[in-house]
Design a protein around this motif. Structure first.
Motif, short mmCIF file in Angstrom:
data_model
loop_
_atom_site.label_atom_id
_atom_site.label_comp_id
_atom_site.label_asym_id
_atom_site.label_seq_id
_atom_site.Cartn_x
_atom_site.Cartn_y
_atom_site.Cartn_z
N ARG A 142 3.55 0.24 7.29
CA ARG A 142 2.02 -0.12 7.02
C ARG A 142 1.48 -1.25 7.57
O ARG A 142 0.18 -1.60 7.59
CB ARG A 142 2.08 -0.31 5.40
CG ARG A 142 2.56 0.53 4.54
CD ARG A 142 2.47 0.18 3.15
NE ARG A 142 2.92 1.48 2.34
CZ ARG A 142 2.24 2.12 1.33
NH1 ARG A 142 0.91 1.70 1.25
NH2 ARG A 142 2.68 3.06 0.62
N GLN A 143 2.21 -1.69 8.69
CA GLN A 143 1.78 -3.04 9.53
C GLN A 143 1.32 -3.97 8.47
O GLN A 143 0.27 -4.84 8.82
CB GLN A 143 0.62 -2.63 10.29
CG GLN A 143 1.07 -1.49 11.61
CD GLN A 143 -0.35 -1.18 12.41
OE1 GLN A 143 -1.33 -1.11 11.89
NE2 GLN A 143 0.02 -0.64 13.57
N ALA A 144 1.98 -4.42 7.54
CA ALA A 144 1.86 -5.51 6.53
C ALA A 144 2.97 -6.13 6.30
O ALA A 144 2.90 -7.29 5.30
CB ALA A 144 1.20 -4.73 5.23
N ASP B 22 -3.34 -6.14 -0.51
CA ASP B 22 -2.88 -5.75 0.84
C ASP B 22 -1.73 -6.53 1.32
O ASP B 22 -0.93 -6.50 2.33
CB ASP B 22 -3.94 -5.89 1.51
CG ASP B 22 -4.78 -7.13 1.62
OD1 ASP B 22 -4.42 -8.06 0.82
OD2 ASP B 22 -5.58 -7.37 2.38
N ALA C 158 -0.77 -1.08 -3.50
CA ALA C 158 -1.75 -0.66 -2.50
C ALA C 158 -2.85 -0.12 -3.33
O ALA C 158 -3.88 -0.51 -2.93
CB ALA C 158 -0.96 0.07 -1.51
N ASP D 9 3.21 1.33 -3.09
CA ASP D 9 2.19 2.35 -3.31
C ASP D 9 1.31 1.95 -4.66
O ASP D 9 0.05 1.98 -4.47
CB ASP D 9 2.72 3.96 -3.63
CG ASP D 9 3.12 4.46 -2.10
OD1 ASP D 9 2.71 4.05 -1.31
OD2 ASP D 9 3.72 5.49 -2.29
N GLU E 274 9.29 1.86 -2.32
CA GLU E 274 7.93 2.72 -1.83
C GLU E 274 7.01 2.99 -3.06
O GLU E 274 5.64 2.76 -2.86
CB GLU E 274 8.30 3.97 -1.10
CG GLU E 274 9.13 3.84 0.27
CD GLU E 274 9.66 5.10 0.79
OE1 GLU E 274 9.36 6.29 0.12
OE2 GLU E 274 10.08 5.00 2.05
N GLU F 69 9.05 -0.26 4.76
CA GLU F 69 8.07 0.24 4.27
C GLU F 69 6.83 -0.55 4.62
O GLU F 69 5.45 -0.06 4.98
CB GLU F 69 7.97 0.64 2.83
CG GLU F 69 6.63 1.37 2.07
CD GLU F 69 6.42 2.65 2.75
OE1 GLU F 69 5.23 3.08 2.57
OE2 GLU F 69 7.55 3.30 3.22
N MET F 70 6.84 -1.78 4.48
CA MET F 70 5.65 -2.80 4.84
C MET F 70 5.51 -2.84 6.16
O MET F 70 4.32 -2.79 6.78
CB MET F 70 5.85 -4.20 4.39
CG MET F 70 6.02 -4.27 2.68
SD MET F 70 4.28 -3.82 1.99
CE MET F 70 3.39 -5.37 2.33
#
Length: 337
Positions: A209-211, A176, A171, A168, A164, A205-206
């Motif tokens: 974040r919808q990634a 992205d 990011a 972070d 994470e 985690e991704m």
């Protein structure tokens, strides 16, 4: 067979209080009592077979013996310094505590002394291998594998929080899309496939974040060669869509990935940033130096020895799980924030 005396028996024989007898036998030099009385209490305690007196004069306990079981071979251990660093930390703690440590590689259980007090197992083990180790001693500690659910002490790294932190960091730099090179492996008996916990943490985690994009993830086997191959595959498949940041789940793979990027004239970190994991010496001996998640491998090994000592000295039977934290080491393979 003589019956052990009580404090009351000694007090009655000498003609002093129970408190006086207790304090004398506990070597309380602040007690105001004559040397003659002190001497008499010890003599009577000896004559009456006072058990606490016997315990104080008992011989020291025998030297503890720990067997270190390294799931890697000697050769493979040199290819991935992470596990060697854990073993060295373990052996250092044993030396400090004057514990006799012997080691065996690739689960060669025939090399283990049957009189060992405990076994510290480094790496990944199937249920069958765990059962085989448990037949040698109930005092097992696992390093880098959580065996708490099976009733054994375990020492692990906080993979989730570390991953994470990397995400972070990326990011905040505006990345992205993040690629992932991770590992997959089997226990030495071929009965358990071990999924990279960093892959699980990354996906979780991704996704939050919808990634998360599975097309940006590539599985290797933790070796330098697989890191090189998987990055070559990523470059060929993704072309101009190659993400601007990659997280690689160990240093040998990251070094191989870095080589592949160099060969394809892809600048690091201007075009692609690389973040590695473990922070072994490899991370600092490539160009550019790798940003990496630092794992305190020496502490992992030392903590395993501490758990062994605690279990043997206190008689503890409840298993413990100790999670060791990590730290981000920022170097040249990532751009400055």
């Amino acid at each position: 067979m003589a019956i052990a005396a009580t404090l009351k028996d000694i007090a009655n024989s000498v003609g002093v209080s129970l408190a006086t007898v207790s304090r004398v036998l506990n070597y309380d030099r602040t007690l105001s009592v004559s040397e003659a009385t002190r001497k008499q209490i010890f003599e009577v305690a000896e004559e009456l077979n006072y058990t606490k007196m016997k315990r104080r004069t008992a011989t020291p306990s025998k030297q503890l013996k720990i067997a270190i079981v390294q799931w890697y071979s000697k050769t493979k251990e040199l290819d991935d310094l992470y596990y060697m660093s854990i073993r060295l930390g373990l052996e250092k703690r044993c030396e400090e505590r004057r514990i006799l440590a012997t080691r065996t590689f690739q689960n060669d259980l025939s090399a283990i002394d049957p009189d060992v007090d405990a076994i510290v197992a480094i790496g990944k083990f199937s249920d069958q291998q765990v059962s085989a180790l448990a037949q040698l001693t109930p005092n097992l500690v696992f390093v880098d594998q959580d065996q708490l659910c099976h009733g054994y002490d375990s020492v692990v790294t906080d993979f989730r929080f570390a991953v994470e932190q990397v995400i972070d960091f990326y990011a905040k730099q505006g990345h992205d899309q993040i690629g992932l090179l991770y590992g997959s492996e089997w226990t030495t008996d071929g009965k358990l496939e071990v999924t990279d916990p960093r892959y699980k943490a990354f996906k979780r985690e991704m996704t939050a974040r919808q990634a998360f994009n599975p097309d940006l993830t590539f599985a290797g086997d933790y070796t330098n060669h697989s890191g090189y191959q998987e990055m070559q595959t990523a470059i060929a498949q993704l072309g101009d869509q190659l993400p601007s940041a990659f997280f690689v789940t160990n240093d040998p793979m990251a070094a191989g990935a870095l080589k592949a990027l160099h060969e394809n004239d892809i600048d690091v970190p201007q075009r692609v940033s690389l973040f590695s994991f473990n922070d072994t010496t490899i991370a600092k001996y490539v160009f550019p130096e790798l940003s990496s998640v630092h794992v305190n491998t020496e502490l992992l090994g030392a903590t395993a020895v501490d758990l062994v000592e605690n279990r043997l000295q206190t008689g503890r039977t409840t298993p413990q799980l100790v999670t060791v934290g990590t730290e981000l080491m920022l170097r040249e393979s990532t751009r400055e924030s």
